[in-house]
Design a protein around this motif. Structure first.
Motif, PDB file in Angstrom:
ATOM      1  N   PRO A   1       1.123  -1.146  -0.045  1.00 35.37           N
ATOM      2  CA  PRO A   1       0.092  -0.417   0.393  1.00 35.37           C
ATOM      3  C   PRO A   1       0.873   1.118  -0.610  1.00 35.37           C
ATOM      4  CG  PRO A   1      -0.451  -1.715   1.623  1.00 35.37           C
ATOM      5  CD  PRO A   1       0.336  -1.576   1.221  1.00 35.37           C
ATOM      6  N   ALA A   2       0.543   1.662  -0.715  1.00 33.62           N
ATOM      7  CA  ALA A   2       1.102   2.820  -1.661  1.00 33.62           C
ATOM      8  C   ALA A   2       0.885   4.572  -1.561  1.00 33.62           C
ATOM      9  CB  ALA A   2       2.451   3.166  -1.522  1.00 33.62           C
ATOM     10  N   ALA A   3      -0.349   4.512  -1.623  1.00 34.50           N
ATOM     11  CA  ALA A   3      -1.170   5.882  -1.852  1.00 34.50           C
ATOM     12  C   ALA A   3      -1.424   6.773  -0.277  1.00 34.50           C
ATOM     13  CB  ALA A   3      -2.366   5.363  -2.216  1.00 34.50           C
ATOM     14  N   GLY A   4      -0.454   6.466   0.576  1.00 36.67           N
ATOM     15  CA  GLY A   4      -0.829   7.941   1.694  1.00 36.67           C
ATOM     16  C   GLY A   4      -0.485   9.129   1.089  1.00 36.67           C
ATOM     17  N   LEU A   5      -0.714  10.084   1.908  1.00 33.21           N
ATOM     18  CA  LEU A   5      -0.681  11.234   1.775  1.00 33.21           C
ATOM     19  C   LEU A   5       1.040  11.483   2.305  1.00 33.21           C
ATOM     20  CD1 LEU A   5      -4.133  13.249   1.979  1.00 33.21           C
ATOM     21  CD2 LEU A   5      -2.865  12.203   0.229  1.00 33.21           C
ATOM     22  N   GLY A   6       1.004  11.107   3.102  1.00 28.13           N
ATOM     23  CA  GLY A   6       2.891  11.361   3.751  1.00 28.13           C
ATOM     24  C   GLY A   6       2.758  12.764   4.685  1.00 28.13           C
ATOM     25  N   THR A   7       1.227  13.060   5.473  1.00 28.18           N
ATOM     26  CA  THR A   7       1.220  14.303   6.371  1.00 28.18           C
ATOM     27  C   THR A   7       2.893  14.408   6.428  1.00 28.18           C
ATOM     28  OG1 THR A   7      -0.151  13.252   6.883  1.00 28.18           O
ATOM     29  CG2 THR A   7      -1.028  14.344   5.489  1.00 28.18           C
ATOM     30  N   ARG A   8       3.498  13.216   7.529  1.00 30.48           N
ATOM     31  CA  ARG A   8       4.343  13.037   8.574  1.00 30.48           C
ATOM     32  C   ARG A   8       5.628  14.208   8.236  1.00 30.48           C
ATOM     33  NH1 ARG A   8       4.670   8.176  12.002  1.00 30.48           N
ATOM     34  NH2 ARG A   8       4.609   6.973  10.408  1.00 30.48           N
ATOM     35  N   PHE A   9       5.882  13.847   6.327  1.00 32.64           N
ATOM     36  CA  PHE A   9       6.224  14.255   6.421  1.00 32.64           C
ATOM     37  C   PHE A   9       6.788  15.500   5.205  1.00 32.64           C
ATOM     38  CE2 PHE A   9       9.311  10.818   7.084  1.00 32.64           C
ATOM     39  CZ  PHE A   9      10.559  11.449   7.583  1.00 32.64           C
ATOM     40  N   LEU A  10       5.644  16.219   5.705  1.00 38.09           N
ATOM     41  CA  LEU A  10       4.846  17.154   5.182  1.00 38.09           C
ATOM     42  C   LEU A  10       6.682  18.755   5.502  1.00 38.09           C
ATOM     43  CD1 LEU A  10       1.301  17.831   4.988  1.00 38.09           C
ATOM     44  CD2 LEU A  10       2.559  17.676   2.784  1.00 38.09           C
ATOM     45  N   PRO A  11       6.968  19.263   4.116  1.00 35.60           N
ATOM     46  CA  PRO A  11       6.355  19.540   3.148  1.00 35.60           C
ATOM     47  C   PRO A  11       7.079  18.549   1.938  1.00 35.60           C
ATOM     48  CG  PRO A  11       7.875  21.483   3.478  1.00 35.60           C
ATOM     49  CD  PRO A  11       7.650  20.673   4.871  1.00 35.60           C
ATOM     50  N   ALA A  12       7.838  17.934   2.036  1.00 34.74           N
ATOM     51  CA  ALA A  12       8.643  17.232   1.601  1.00 34.74           C
ATOM     52  C   ALA A  12       7.957  16.218   1.144  1.00 34.74           C
ATOM     53  CB  ALA A  12       9.856  16.013   2.085  1.00 34.74           C
ATOM     54  N   THR A  13       6.741  15.743   0.625  1.00 31.94           N
ATOM     55  CA  THR A  13       5.670  14.859   0.344  1.00 31.94           C
ATOM     56  C   THR A  13       4.570  15.879  -0.376  1.00 31.94           C
ATOM     57  OG1 THR A  13       4.567  14.480   2.260  1.00 31.94           O
ATOM     58  CG2 THR A  13       6.116  12.731   1.549  1.00 31.94           C
ATOM     59  N   LYS A  14       4.860  16.812  -0.304  1.00 32.51           N
ATOM     60  CA  LYS A  14       3.913  17.905  -0.773  1.00 32.51           C
ATOM     61  C   LYS A  14       4.164  17.540  -2.524  1.00 32.51           C
ATOM     62  CE  LYS A  14       2.618  22.613  -2.456  1.00 32.51           C
ATOM     63  NZ  LYS A  14       2.487  21.699  -3.623  1.00 32.51           N
ATOM     64  N   ALA A  15       4.592  16.912  -3.368  1.00 29.34           N
ATOM     65  CA  ALA A  15       5.158  16.077  -4.393  1.00 29.34           C
ATOM     66  C   ALA A  15       4.962  14.934  -5.119  1.00 29.34           C
ATOM     67  CB  ALA A  15       4.870  17.674  -4.865  1.00 29.34           C
ATOM     68  N   SER A  16       6.191  14.652  -3.781  1.00 34.66           N
ATOM     69  CA  SER A  16       6.963  13.318  -3.819  1.00 34.66           C
ATOM     70  C   SER A  16       6.400  12.282  -2.674  1.00 34.66           C
ATOM     71  CB  SER A  16       8.329  14.091  -3.674  1.00 34.66           C
ATOM     72  OG  SER A  16       9.027  14.860  -4.386  1.00 34.66           O
ATOM     73  N   PRO A  17       6.293  11.338  -3.634  1.00 37.97           N
ATOM     74  CA  PRO A  17       6.173  10.443  -2.918  1.00 37.97           C
ATOM     75  C   PRO A  17       6.939   9.798  -1.088  1.00 37.97           C
ATOM     76  CG  PRO A  17       5.955   9.050  -5.126  1.00 37.97           C
ATOM     77  CD  PRO A  17       6.922  10.497  -5.314  1.00 37.97           C
ATOM     78  N   LYS A  18       6.469   9.467  -0.479  1.00 44.23           N
ATOM     79  CA  LYS A  18       7.304   9.482   1.145  1.00 44.23           C
ATOM     80  C   LYS A  18       7.664   7.682   1.004  1.00 44.23           C
ATOM     81  CE  LYS A  18       3.841   6.302   3.356  1.00 44.23           C
ATOM     82  NZ  LYS A  18       3.017   6.513   5.059  1.00 44.23           N
ATOM     83  N   GLU A  19       7.231   7.207   0.146  1.00 41.87           N
ATOM     84  CA  GLU A  19       7.864   5.824  -0.148  1.00 41.87           C
ATOM     85  C   GLU A  19       9.055   6.596  -0.692  1.00 41.87           C
ATOM     86  OE1 GLU A  19       3.212   5.324   0.659  1.00 41.87           O
ATOM     87  OE2 GLU A  19       4.524   6.208  -1.269  1.00 41.87           O
ATOM     88  N   MET A  20       9.264   7.362  -1.897  1.00 40.59           N
ATOM     89  CA  MET A  20      10.606   7.747  -2.934  1.00 40.59           C
ATOM     90  C   MET A  20      11.897   8.440  -1.606  1.00 40.59           C
ATOM     91  SD  MET A  20      10.724   5.799  -4.917  1.00 40.59           S
ATOM     92  CE  MET A  20      12.136   6.464  -6.080  1.00 40.59           C
ATOM     93  N   LEU A  21      11.714   8.435  -0.364  1.00 43.44           N
ATOM     94  CA  LEU A  21      11.799   9.010   0.624  1.00 43.44           C
ATOM     95  C   LEU A  21      13.796   7.954   0.569  1.00 43.44           C
ATOM     96  CD1 LEU A  21       9.950  10.944   3.283  1.00 43.44           C
ATOM     97  CD2 LEU A  21      11.552  11.818   1.469  1.00 43.44           C
ATOM     98  N   PRO A  22      15.043   8.761   0.289  1.00 44.80           N
ATOM     99  CA  PRO A  22      16.492   7.466   0.091  1.00 44.80           C
ATOM    100  C   PRO A  22      16.810   7.802   1.866  1.00 44.80           C
ATOM    101  CG  PRO A  22      16.783  10.163   0.168  1.00 44.80           C
ATOM    102  CD  PRO A  22      14.946  10.475   0.052  1.00 44.80           C
ATOM    103  N   LEU A  23      16.829   6.668   1.911  1.00 37.05           N
ATOM    104  CA  LEU A  23      17.185   6.026   3.426  1.00 37.05           C
ATOM    105  C   LEU A  23      18.727   5.577   2.632  1.00 37.05           C
ATOM    106  CD1 LEU A  23      17.265   5.283   6.050  1.00 37.05           C
ATOM    107  CD2 LEU A  23      16.347   3.282   5.683  1.00 37.05           C
ATOM    108  N   VAL A  24      19.799   6.747   2.856  1.00 34.07           N
ATOM    109  CA  VAL A  24      21.134   7.221   2.009  1.00 34.07           C
ATOM    110  C   VAL A  24      21.219   6.789   0.980  1.00 34.07           C
ATOM    111  CG1 VAL A  24      23.340   5.895   1.836  1.00 34.07           C
ATOM    112  CG2 VAL A  24      21.862   5.677   4.494  1.00 34.07           C
ATOM    113  N   ASP A  25      21.159   5.675   0.104  1.00 38.05           N
ATOM    114  CA  ASP A  25      20.978   5.825  -1.152  1.00 38.05           C
ATOM    115  C   ASP A  25      19.783   5.262  -1.946  1.00 38.05           C
ATOM    116  OD1 ASP A  25      22.268   3.454  -1.067  1.00 38.05           O
ATOM    117  OD2 ASP A  25      24.020   3.920  -1.831  1.00 38.05           O
ATOM    118  N   LYS A  26      18.940   4.496  -1.375  1.00 33.88           N
ATOM    119  CA  LYS A  26      17.767   4.353  -2.268  1.00 33.88           C
ATOM    120  C   LYS A  26      16.497   4.067  -1.468  1.00 33.88           C
ATOM    121  CE  LYS A  26      19.175  -0.514  -0.827  1.00 33.88           C
ATOM    122  NZ  LYS A  26      19.779  -1.763  -0.636  1.00 33.88           N
TER     123      LYS A  26
END
Length: 289
Positions: free
Chosen positions: A11-36
């Motif tokens: 499931p990857a349709a959430g809005l990622g509100t805990r990481f706003l503003p970084a997730t305003k236009a980018s999926p939280k699932e794509m936040l990089p942990l080091v380089d992945k």
């Protein structure tokens, strides 16, 4: 004999509100942990556990996830032309990692609703569900630990961890009896109880193995606050009809969907990297904290 667990749902349709503003236009699932990106860690865990078919439940503004696992012709061509063979192999390996399909959850109406979107994909097979912002650092992949218990009992399995103090109120919590070391037969589940009402210190985390009758339970589940269908409520309904088990995972779980948890996970994973560890340790020691 129970069917083999070979499919996984993300499931990857959430809005990622805990990481706003970084997730305003980018999926939280794509936040990089080091380089992945976060979701790649969980997809790799699933594949290492024997999963060969994956469905990612996406939503609006989630195209970056599909692009990440797709072929990038221009990038690959450039890397080959410049002789960057190792980088090319690394990029191509992401594309070849598994058979990945996508479907959209048009409204973010809870985890239960998101998982329900996988009904046609799953058919009559058992399947795993993984939340990408729950990162589990384990020698034996977390999902593989759970599949072992599923194969033993032929029943749904959830991952659990011990949570001390008031923090337990942020989780689904199980009332269970230990049947073997680290394995529990569940009597009941409670979604985000007050600390004083929690039936145990065992919290449900973002790894599940379901049998296909979970979809009927989701259909019978009444929406809660905000019209959301909670997967814990659906599991409680199904628990009346069949046993559920929980596994206390052997490993370290990071809540990478939380700012502090994400920062801790970044430090931990950076320190595990041969190419970063020593320089990063030196930097950390230089800080006057």
């Amino acid at each position: 004999m129970s069917k083999k667990v070979r499919k996984a749902v993300f499931p990857a349709a959430g809005l990622g509100t805990r990481f706003l503003p970084a997730t305003k236009a980018s999926p939280k699932e794509m936040l990089p942990l080091v380089d992945k990106p976060l979701i790649q860690y969980s997809v790799e865990e699933a594949v290492a556990s024997g999963i060969d078919s994956i469905l990612i439940i996406t939503g609006r503004d989630k195209a970056a996830i599909e692009n990440h696992f797709d072929i990038s012709f221009e990038l690959e061509q450039m890397l080959k032309e410049r002789g960057k063979d190792e980088m090319f192999k690394q990029v191509r390996a992401i594309t070849d990692i598994a058979k990945i399909s996508y479907t959209r959850q048009k409204q973010a109406l809870g985890l239960g609703h998101a998982i329900y979107q996988a009904k046609d994909f799953v058919g009559d097979e058992p399947f795993a569900a993984l939340l990408a912002d729950d990162i589990v650092d384990a020698e034996v992949p977390a999902l593989a630990q759970m599949i072992k218990i599923y194969e033993e009992f032929g029943c749904p399995v959830v991952a659990t961890m011990q949570v001390e103090g008031e923090a337990i109120s942020r989780f689904g919590v199980i009332d269970a009896e230990e049947v073997s070391p680290g394995v529990f037969k569940i009597n009941d589940m409670v979604e985000k109880p007050a600390y004083e009402d929690a039936p145990s210190d065992l919290a449900i985390i973002g790894r599940y193995i379901f049998t296909p009758d979970i979809f009927e339970a989701i259909e019978e589940t009444k929406p809660g606050s905000g019209g959301e269908i909670q997967i814990t409520d659906a599991m409680r309904l199904l628990l009346k009809k069949r046993p559920f088990y929980a596994v206390r995972l052997d490993g370290t779980r990071h809540d990478a969907g939380d700012k502090l948890g994400f920062l801790i996970a970044t430090v931990e994973y950076a320190l595990k990297r041969d190419d970063l560890s020593q320089d990063f340790k030196n930097y950390l020691r230089s800080l006057s904290l």
